[in-house]
Scaffold this motif. Structure first.
Motif, PDB file in Angstrom:
ATOM      1  N   GLY A  28      26.056 -23.195   0.804  1.00  9.85           N
ATOM      2  CA  GLY A  28      26.392 -22.392   1.952  1.00  9.85           C
ATOM      3  C   GLY A  28      25.794 -20.885   1.994  1.00  9.85           C
ATOM      4  O   GLY A  28      25.365 -20.373   2.890  1.00  9.85           O
ATOM      5  N   LEU A  29      26.506 -20.228   0.868  1.00 11.87           N
ATOM      6  CA  LEU A  29      26.143 -18.764   0.528  1.00 11.87           C
ATOM      7  C   LEU A  29      24.567 -18.718   0.587  1.00 11.87           C
ATOM      8  O   LEU A  29      24.064 -17.598   1.134  1.00 11.87           O
ATOM      9  N   SER A  30      24.007 -19.387  -0.412  1.00 12.25           N
ATOM     10  CA  SER A  30      22.500 -19.167  -0.542  1.00 12.25           C
ATOM     11  C   SER A  30      21.568 -19.503   0.999  1.00 12.25           C
ATOM     12  O   SER A  30      20.536 -19.000   0.928  1.00 12.25           O
ATOM     13  N   VAL A 155      38.544 -21.370   3.835  1.00 12.97           N
ATOM     14  CA  VAL A 155      37.694 -21.027   4.891  1.00 12.97           C
ATOM     15  C   VAL A 155      36.380 -21.485   4.973  1.00 12.97           C
ATOM     16  O   VAL A 155      36.152 -21.726   6.097  1.00 12.97           O
ATOM     17  N   VAL A 156      35.592 -21.130   3.985  1.00 16.84           N
ATOM     18  CA  VAL A 156      34.320 -21.439   3.994  1.00 16.84           C
ATOM     19  C   VAL A 156      33.920 -22.838   4.284  1.00 16.84           C
ATOM     20  O   VAL A 156      32.952 -23.317   4.951  1.00 16.84           O
ATOM     21  N   ARG A 157      34.560 -23.853   3.733  1.00 16.78           N
ATOM     22  CA  ARG A 157      34.187 -25.177   4.070  1.00 16.78           C
ATOM     23  C   ARG A 157      34.556 -25.596   5.554  1.00 16.78           C
ATOM     24  O   ARG A 157      33.999 -26.686   5.857  1.00 16.78           O
ATOM     25  N   LEU A 158      35.157 -24.882   6.271  1.00 17.64           N
ATOM     26  CA  LEU A 158      35.374 -25.132   7.593  1.00 17.64           C
ATOM     27  C   LEU A 158      34.277 -24.598   8.500  1.00 17.64           C
ATOM     28  O   LEU A 158      34.115 -24.776   9.712  1.00 17.64           O
ATOM     29  N   LEU A 159      33.317 -23.626   7.789  1.00 12.36           N
ATOM     30  CA  LEU A 159      32.350 -23.184   8.690  1.00 12.36           C
ATOM     31  C   LEU A 159      31.173 -24.083   9.065  1.00 12.36           C
ATOM     32  O   LEU A 159      30.973 -25.029   8.182  1.00 12.36           O
ATOM     33  N   PRO A 160      30.369 -24.052   9.923  1.00 15.81           N
ATOM     34  CA  PRO A 160      29.594 -24.805  10.296  1.00 15.81           C
ATOM     35  C   PRO A 160      28.130 -24.513   9.426  1.00 15.81           C
ATOM     36  O   PRO A 160      27.812 -23.486   8.977  1.00 15.81           O
TER      37      PRO A 160
END
Length: 234
Positions: A28-30, A155-160
């Motif tokens: 997701g970051l990349s 948090v990040v795993r909940l992001l679209p």
């Protein structure tokens, strides 16, 4: 579209992204599903030795992070964050991190996370900048970096665009105040232990009911505090 962004203040910026650079969070970051900016607090210190800490007034063991250094780091980060106002400091005095807080944070544009070291940070910084204190639990770590990584992962795993199957997020522990039901997969019998027959029945409604009962029983047995809280709401 606004990309959820974490701004980290730390004396050890090399600790990031750490494990968040791998798996779904790293992907997701990349792919710009979320952003990470890390600032070295020491960059805002002055003098030959760039000291960020000093002895506590009133005496006592350890050192305390200086308000002038940390205050300058916070101000510069908030200004660069373009509208992010949530300031979080990881401290055993703070509210205990839970899934409700994680979901709340995921709905915002991001957060500034302050990773303390030594005996803590000057109380005046917390008050002057209206910093929110958050705790992972009733234990002490050497700094806030690992706590920041834990919160970010949640948090990040909940992001679209980060976790592919949104349904799996809805069925997880704490999503409805209950612990998650047990999971099983192939083979159907392993070391003389069989998968519950209901899961092999193909009867989706009965499977749903079974899973609900399992979640309720597990919560009552292992987290009575969660069960009592849930009961008080109904």
């Amino acid at each position: 579209m606004t990309i959820w962004t974490a701004h980290i203040l730390s004396l050890y910026p090399e600790m990031f992204p750490g494990p968040l650079g791998a798996s779904l969070a790293g992907k997701g970051l990349s792919e710009n599903a979320w952003n990470l900016n890390v600032t070295n607090i020491r960059d805002f210190a002055s003098g030959k030795h760039r000291n960020v800490d000093d002895s506590p007034f009133g005496g006592g063991a350890g050192m305390v992070m200086r308000p002038d250094v940390l205050g300058a780091a916070i101000d510069a980060t908030v200004e660069a964050s373009k509208g992010i106002e949530r300031l979080i400091y990881f401290s055993p005095r703070g509210r205990t991190l839970d899934q409700a807080f994680v979901r709340e944070l995921a709905e915002e544009p991001g957060a500034v996370m302050i990773c303390g070291r030594f005996e803590g940070i000057d109380q005046r910084v917390l008050e002057a900048r209206e910093v929110e204190e958050v705790s992972l639990g009733d234990f002490i770590m050497s700094g806030g970096e690992i706590a920041a990584l834990a919160l970010l992962d949640a948090v990040v795993r909940l992001l679209p665009g980060v976790t592919g199957n949104s349904l799996s997020l809805e069925e997880e522990s704490f999503s409805d105040g209950l612990l998650e039901y047990p999971h099983y997969t192939r083979p159907p019998v392993w070391e003389d232990r069989a998968v519950p027959e209901i899961l092999l029945s193909g009867h989706h409604e009965k499977i749903k009911e079974w899973r609900q009962r399992q979640s309720e029983e597990l919560t009552k047995q292992r987290r009575r505090d969660l069960w009592d809280l849930r009961q008080s709401k109904f």
